[in-house]
Design a protein around this motif. Structure first.
Motif, PDB file in Angstrom:
ATOM      1  N   ASP A 188       0.858  -1.178   0.000  1.00  0.00           N
ATOM      2  CA  ASP A 188       0.000   0.000   0.000  1.00  0.00           C
ATOM      3  C   ASP A 188       0.894   1.228   0.000  1.00  0.00           C
ATOM      4  O   ASP A 188       2.110   1.140   0.216  1.00  0.00           O
ATOM      5  CB  ASP A 188      -1.001   0.011   1.164  1.00  0.00           C
ATOM      6  CG  ASP A 188      -0.335   0.077   2.529  1.00  0.00           C
ATOM      7  OD1 ASP A 188       0.792   0.598   2.632  1.00  0.00           O
ATOM      8  OD2 ASP A 188      -0.946  -0.382   3.504  1.00  0.00           O
ATOM      9  N   LEU A 189       0.291   2.373  -0.238  1.00  0.00           N
ATOM     10  CA  LEU A 189       1.096   3.566  -0.446  1.00  0.00           C
ATOM     11  C   LEU A 189       1.858   3.964   0.815  1.00  0.00           C
ATOM     12  O   LEU A 189       2.974   4.488   0.740  1.00  0.00           O
ATOM     13  CB  LEU A 189       0.202   4.709  -0.925  1.00  0.00           C
ATOM     14  CG  LEU A 189       0.903   5.945  -1.467  1.00  0.00           C
ATOM     15  CD1 LEU A 189       0.102   6.536  -2.611  1.00  0.00           C
ATOM     16  CD2 LEU A 189       1.087   7.002  -0.392  1.00  0.00           C
ATOM     17  N   ALA A 190       1.275   3.701   1.985  1.00  0.00           N
ATOM     18  CA  ALA A 190       1.930   4.093   3.227  1.00  0.00           C
ATOM     19  C   ALA A 190       3.297   3.429   3.372  1.00  0.00           C
ATOM     20  O   ALA A 190       4.222   3.995   3.957  1.00  0.00           O
ATOM     21  CB  ALA A 190       1.035   3.756   4.416  1.00  0.00           C
ATOM     22  N   ALA A 191       3.437   2.218   2.814  1.00  0.00           N
ATOM     23  CA  ALA A 191       4.710   1.503   2.941  1.00  0.00           C
ATOM     24  C   ALA A 191       5.828   2.146   2.138  1.00  0.00           C
ATOM     25  O   ALA A 191       7.008   1.885   2.381  1.00  0.00           O
ATOM     26  CB  ALA A 191       4.526   0.053   2.494  1.00  0.00           C
ATOM     27  N   LEU A 192       5.449   3.008   1.171  1.00  0.00           N
ATOM     28  CA  LEU A 192       6.464   3.610   0.301  1.00  0.00           C
ATOM     29  C   LEU A 192       7.034   4.906   0.863  1.00  0.00           C
ATOM     30  O   LEU A 192       7.891   5.533   0.240  1.00  0.00           O
ATOM     31  CB  LEU A 192       5.860   3.856  -1.083  1.00  0.00           C
ATOM     32  CG  LEU A 192       5.449   2.576  -1.825  1.00  0.00           C
ATOM     33  CD1 LEU A 192       4.700   2.910  -3.102  1.00  0.00           C
ATOM     34  CD2 LEU A 192       6.669   1.721  -2.127  1.00  0.00           C
ATOM     35  N   GLY A 193       6.536   5.329   2.010  1.00  0.00           N
ATOM     36  CA  GLY A 193       7.112   6.479   2.695  1.00  0.00           C
ATOM     37  C   GLY A 193       7.078   7.748   1.877  1.00  0.00           C
ATOM     38  O   GLY A 193       6.048   8.119   1.311  1.00  0.00           O
ATOM     39  N   ASP A 194       8.224   8.419   1.778  1.00  0.00           N
ATOM     40  CA  ASP A 194       8.317   9.716   1.109  1.00  0.00           C
ATOM     41  C   ASP A 194       8.731   9.606  -0.351  1.00  0.00           C
ATOM     42  O   ASP A 194       9.184  10.591  -0.941  1.00  0.00           O
ATOM     43  CB  ASP A 194       9.318  10.613   1.856  1.00  0.00           C
ATOM     44  CG  ASP A 194       8.874  10.913   3.286  1.00  0.00           C
ATOM     45  OD1 ASP A 194       7.655  10.970   3.494  1.00  0.00           O
ATOM     46  OD2 ASP A 194       9.738  11.073   4.165  1.00  0.00           O
ATOM     47  N   LEU A 195       8.576   8.434  -0.942  1.00  0.00           N
ATOM     48  CA  LEU A 195       8.987   8.256  -2.333  1.00  0.00           C
ATOM     49  C   LEU A 195       8.194   9.187  -3.251  1.00  0.00           C
ATOM     50  O   LEU A 195       6.987   9.335  -3.115  1.00  0.00           O
ATOM     51  CB  LEU A 195       8.752   6.801  -2.748  1.00  0.00           C
ATOM     52  CG  LEU A 195       9.249   6.382  -4.140  1.00  0.00           C
ATOM     53  CD1 LEU A 195      10.774   6.493  -4.208  1.00  0.00           C
ATOM     54  CD2 LEU A 195       8.819   4.956  -4.453  1.00  0.00           C
ATOM     55  N   ALA A 209      -6.989   9.094  -9.289  1.00  0.00           N
ATOM     56  CA  ALA A 209      -6.930   7.731  -8.743  1.00  0.00           C
ATOM     57  C   ALA A 209      -5.786   7.595  -7.748  1.00  0.00           C
ATOM     58  O   ALA A 209      -5.944   6.973  -6.689  1.00  0.00           O
ATOM     59  CB  ALA A 209      -6.768   6.725  -9.883  1.00  0.00           C
ATOM     60  N   LEU A 210      -4.613   8.174  -8.057  1.00  0.00           N
ATOM     61  CA  LEU A 210      -3.477   8.098  -7.143  1.00  0.00           C
ATOM     62  C   LEU A 210      -3.768   8.859  -5.852  1.00  0.00           C
ATOM     63  O   LEU A 210      -3.494   8.370  -4.747  1.00  0.00           O
ATOM     64  CB  LEU A 210      -2.224   8.645  -7.821  1.00  0.00           C
ATOM     65  CG  LEU A 210      -0.970   8.733  -6.937  1.00  0.00           C
ATOM     66  CD1 LEU A 210      -0.620   7.383  -6.326  1.00  0.00           C
ATOM     67  CD2 LEU A 210       0.222   9.275  -7.739  1.00  0.00           C
ATOM     68  N   LEU A 211      -4.346  10.064  -5.971  1.00  0.00           N
ATOM     69  CA  LEU A 211      -4.672  10.833  -4.776  1.00  0.00           C
ATOM     70  C   LEU A 211      -5.690  10.091  -3.912  1.00  0.00           C
ATOM     71  O   LEU A 211      -5.554  10.014  -2.682  1.00  0.00           O
ATOM     72  CB  LEU A 211      -5.228  12.202  -5.172  1.00  0.00           C
ATOM     73  CG  LEU A 211      -4.244  13.204  -5.798  1.00  0.00           C
ATOM     74  CD1 LEU A 211      -4.972  14.516  -6.088  1.00  0.00           C
ATOM     75  CD2 LEU A 211      -3.052  13.460  -4.889  1.00  0.00           C
ATOM     76  N   HIS A 212      -6.718   9.543  -4.542  1.00  0.00           N
ATOM     77  CA  HIS A 212      -7.770   8.830  -3.799  1.00  0.00           C
ATOM     78  C   HIS A 212      -7.191   7.612  -3.092  1.00  0.00           C
ATOM     79  O   HIS A 212      -7.485   7.351  -1.918  1.00  0.00           O
ATOM     80  CB  HIS A 212      -8.869   8.408  -4.777  1.00  0.00           C
ATOM     81  CG  HIS A 212     -10.052   7.768  -4.127  1.00  0.00           C
ATOM     82  ND1 HIS A 212     -10.132   6.409  -3.907  1.00  0.00           N
ATOM     83  CD2 HIS A 212     -11.205   8.291  -3.638  1.00  0.00           C
ATOM     84  CE1 HIS A 212     -11.273   6.121  -3.323  1.00  0.00           C
ATOM     85  NE2 HIS A 212     -11.940   7.235  -3.143  1.00  0.00           N
ATOM     86  N   GLY A 216      -6.734   7.167   0.970  1.00  0.00           N
ATOM     87  CA  GLY A 216      -7.340   6.012   1.625  1.00  0.00           C
ATOM     88  C   GLY A 216      -6.366   5.280   2.519  1.00  0.00           C
ATOM     89  O   GLY A 216      -6.769   4.581   3.453  1.00  0.00           O
ATOM     90  N   CYS A 217      -5.067   5.423   2.247  1.00  0.00           N
ATOM     91  CA  CYS A 217      -4.018   4.821   3.077  1.00  0.00           C
ATOM     92  C   CYS A 217      -3.495   5.802   4.123  1.00  0.00           C
ATOM     93  O   CYS A 217      -2.527   5.504   4.829  1.00  0.00           O
ATOM     94  CB  CYS A 217      -2.847   4.347   2.201  1.00  0.00           C
ATOM     95  SG  CYS A 217      -3.268   3.087   0.994  1.00  0.00           S
ATOM     96  N   GLY A 218      -4.101   7.002   4.183  1.00  0.00           N
ATOM     97  CA  GLY A 218      -3.652   8.000   5.140  1.00  0.00           C
ATOM     98  C   GLY A 218      -2.413   8.757   4.713  1.00  0.00           C
ATOM     99  O   GLY A 218      -1.698   9.315   5.559  1.00  0.00           O
ATOM    100  N   VAL A 219      -2.142   8.784   3.399  1.00  0.00           N
ATOM    101  CA  VAL A 219      -0.924   9.414   2.891  1.00  0.00           C
ATOM    102  C   VAL A 219      -1.289  10.374   1.760  1.00  0.00           C
ATOM    103  O   VAL A 219      -2.182  10.083   0.956  1.00  0.00           O
ATOM    104  CB  VAL A 219       0.071   8.349   2.364  1.00  0.00           C
ATOM    105  CG1 VAL A 219       1.286   9.008   1.731  1.00  0.00           C
ATOM    106  CG2 VAL A 219       0.493   7.421   3.492  1.00  0.00           C
TER     107      VAL A 219
END
Length: 434
Positions: A188-195, A209-212, A216-219
């Protein structure tokens, strides 16, 4: 006898929910459309519209007539198309708009097939984003559009414009092969940190879609590189500068050094061919046939790659690979209980049944007898208690169920919205617990 223009006006009001929106679709003034409705009310002897806050809504009579009006308008357009067909085979200019990933992945193959079968067709192609191409379709500058349809902002087509899902595909995370998380099965996006991320320009469906997905992952994803085409996005990924969300159709353009990882929350994209119903004829059908052949060829190649998660459309039906199951609970207040014969004769139900059958996702369903015929069973302290009528005290009762399989919740909602009882009562969409 009701005039076709007046029925068309009522159908447009039912579609848009407002006089102004219907007038824009039909290219007439709001007062002119109101006059058409007034004449129709006099002809029918029924009030068809009533005030609703600052707007209007259809009365019961309006809802009944609107369902028939839509069927009549479709029949008239089909008759016009059939008469045009009498003039001959597919010939002449065919102006196609397409999102760029479909040009590379599908359209080039389809156009080769089209010209072999119909050498007198003169196709032309322009690429762009859906928000740019659809207005050109509506104004007649384009004959057909290959559009991408994302669940975060589903494609809404007005009356008179029709679409066909050609392909439903997975959207994956693209990472540089040497990224520490590139070997993961899913992320999920949260795992990718500040990438940093690369994506299509702001305002486009892929950008939303990317923003949504990120929110949804809190990022809040940092989209540092906005590039219109996926091939350039993939070059940025290969260089280790960014991550990207890439649909399967565009993944074949990946350079060495890129790895694709599934999204932990599955994300999909549909590819639709869209055209004006009134313009359907030999050219549109020839293009559809060629595109289906191109989709079949591409999907067979994709399915030969381990892990491909493509949904294929053949012969007008959608086949979802690994789709989700939903139960549609059809509810109303049972003030009106039509007979099975009346339902069978209702064009709105026929339209709904045909659409669900076309999608190929029907697993089962049944109509229920009224709640007056219900029996409720409870067991308390080992004693079985039986009572007549429903257990729940509610305004709307479940009158039937449909069990469907489709790509995601957004498609299930789209199917539910087509059910006639969505406008008379409500349709509850419930995922199956698997």
């Amino acid at each position: 006898m009701f005039g076709l223009d007046r029925l068309r006006a009522l159908a447009a009001v039912a579609s848009h929910g407002s006089i102004a929106g219907a007038a824009r679709e039909l290219h007439i003034t709001a007062s002119g459309l109101s006059q058409q409705i007034d004449k129709l009310e006099r002809e029918t002897g029924h009030q068809l519209l009533e005030p609703a806050g600052r707007g209007i809504r259809l009365t019961r009579a309006g809802l009944v007539l609107a369902a028939h009006a839509r069927a009549v308008v479709r029949c008239a357009e089909a008759a016009e198309a059939d008469l045009r067909d009498l003039r001959g085979e597919a010939v002449g200019p065919l102006r196609i708009g397409a999102v760029s990933s479909t040009v590379r992945g599908l359209l080039t193959t389809a156009l080769g097939s089209l010209l072999r079968e119909h050498p007198r067709v003169r196709p032309s192609v322009c690429d762009g984003e859906v928000i740019e191409l659809l207005p050109r379709l509506f104004t007649g500058d384009l004959d057909a559009v290959l559009a991408d349809d994302w669940p975060t902002r589903p494609l809404r087509l007005p009356d008179g414009v029709v679409g066909h899902v050609l392909l439903s595909e997975s959207v994956d995370i693209a990472l540089a092969a040497d990224h520490p998380l590139a070997a993961a099965d899913e992320l999920d996006l949260a795992a990718l940190g500040d990438l940093a991320w690369t994506n299509c320009p702001a305002g486009t469906d892929p950008y939303d879609a990317l923003l949504h997905w990120g929110r949804g992952c809190g990022v809040e994803p940092e989209i540092r590189y906005t590039v219109a085409d996926y091939a350039t996005q993939l070059s940025l990924v290969a260089a280790g500068l960014a991550a990207a969300l890439i649909p399967e159709l565009a993944q074949r353009a990946a350079p060495p050094g890129v790895r694709f990882v599934r999204c932990a929350t599955p994300l999909r994209r549909d590819i639709r061919m869209v055209w004006r119903a009134a313009a359907e004829g030999p050219l549109i059908r020839a293009l559809m046939s060629a595109l289906r052949e191109g989709v079949s060829t591409w999907t067979e190649r994709a399915e030969s790659v381990s892990g491909s998660r493509v949904s294929l459309v053949r012969d007008g039906s959608v086949r979802h690979i690994g789709g989700m199951k939903y139960v549609l609970l059809i509810c109303d207040d049972e003030k009106i209980v039509p007979s099975m014969a009346e339902i069978a004769a209702d064009p709105a139900f026929a339209e709904y049944s045909a659409e669900v059958e076309r999608r190929g996702g029907v697993l089962g369903g049944a109509r229920l007898r009224p709640v007056a015929d219900a029996t409720t069973v409870r067991v308390r302290d080992g004693e079985t208690l039986v009572s007549d009528g429903p257990f729940a005290e509610t305004k709307d009762f479940i009158g039937g169920i449909d069990i469907i399989e489709c790509a995601d919740l957004d498609e299930a909602i789209e199917i539910a919205a087509r059910h006639p009882y969505a406008s008379r009562g409500c349709v509850e969409v419930r995922p199956v617990w698997e």
